[in-house]
Motif scaffolding. Structure first.
Motif, PDB file in Angstrom:
ATOM      1  N   ASP A  17      22.208  48.670  75.637  1.00 36.75           N
ATOM      2  CA  ASP A  17      22.588  49.779  74.755  1.00 36.75           C
ATOM      3  C   ASP A  17      21.860  49.773  73.415  1.00 36.75           C
ATOM      4  O   ASP A  17      21.733  50.828  72.774  1.00 36.75           O
ATOM      5  N   GLY A  43      25.492  52.544  84.701  1.00 37.49           N
ATOM      6  CA  GLY A  43      26.934  52.700  84.641  1.00 37.49           C
ATOM      7  C   GLY A  43      27.642  52.361  85.937  1.00 37.49           C
ATOM      8  O   GLY A  43      28.833  52.652  86.085  1.00 37.49           O
ATOM      9  N   GLN A  47      31.557  48.015  84.166  1.00 38.82           N
ATOM     10  CA  GLN A  47      32.330  49.072  83.511  1.00 38.82           C
ATOM     11  C   GLN A  47      33.551  48.474  82.821  1.00 38.82           C
ATOM     12  O   GLN A  47      34.265  47.674  83.394  1.00 38.82           O
TER      13      GLN A  47
END
Length: 226
Positions: A17, A43, A47
């Motif tokens: 990220d 994704g 999670q």
């Protein structure tokens, strides 16, 4: 130095990220498969896992990240931890490899015979067994008792000599002091004053009659006067 981050997947989530690193670079640093890192980026994996900044935790420097971003073939290196966390000792029975589990009964028999002072808990720590197994070997009710051969657990590689010596010393300290047999000793003054010699049978002195003694004395005096 640790070769894997403390929280590999959470670290990978943060690097995906917040950096421009390739999947291969992140996978190499976090010890994950590149496809797993790709699944994190898509994704499909991890999670609900919150990312952990390896820079704040001191595991990675900002300069190391920038260097890797400029050179895709470069693999980042972890920083030396400023504080070394001691390894926590695992409590409970010792894990024994499958290849050596068949040797445990022989080791238990050796410990029971050569160090009877050891408690069951100590034997469990040394060779990683259970109380029922120890009890069965003590009572010769083990299913393989006729074929057991007492063997030193150190020789079998089930424990180290240092560990064995430490357990033996602990057992010796907790064992009760041996009671010495009472031998010849000097009698106290109280015992000697009340000591009465045993009269042998047939040699007991007759009881003395005072009247007869005085009568004999009178007879002796009257004879002297005459």
């Amino acid at each position: 130095m640790a070769s894997t981050p403390l929280m590999p997947k959470a670290t990978a989530v943060w690097l995906v990220d917040n950096t421009a690193l390739t999947f291969e670079q992140i996978a190499a640093f976090c010890r994950l498969h590149p496809l797993e890192v790709k699944a994190i980026a898509d994704g499909d994996a991890a999670q609900g896992i919150k990312g952990v900044d390896p820079v704040l935790s001191g595991q990675l420097s900002r300069g190391e990240i920038e260097k890797a971003e400029k050179t895709p073939s470069y693999h980042m290196k972890m920083q030396m931890p400023k504080v070394r966390v001691p390894e926590t000792k695992r409590r409970g029975p010792r894990y024994t490899p499958v290849s050596k589990r068949q040797d445990r009964p022989n080791a238990i028999l050796w410990l029971v015979r050569n160090h009877p002072e050891l408690k069951d808990a100590q034997i469990i720590r040394l060779v990683g067994t259970t109380k029922p197994t120890i009890q069965a070997i003590r009572e010769r009710t083990h299913w393989n008792s006729p074929n057991l051969t007492p063997t030193d657990p150190v020789t079998l590689g089930l424990c180290t000599q240092l560990e064995l010596d430490m357990e033996v010393k602990k057992a010796a300290k907790s064992a009760p002091a041996p009671v010495e047999e009472e031998g010849a000793r000097l009698l106290s003054a109280e015992e000697t004053t009340r000591f009465q010699p045993r009269e042998e049978e047939g040699q007991r002195e007759p009881d003395i009659d005072p009247d007869s003694v005085f009568a004999k004395l009178k007879n002796l005096k009257s004879s002297d006067v005459t």
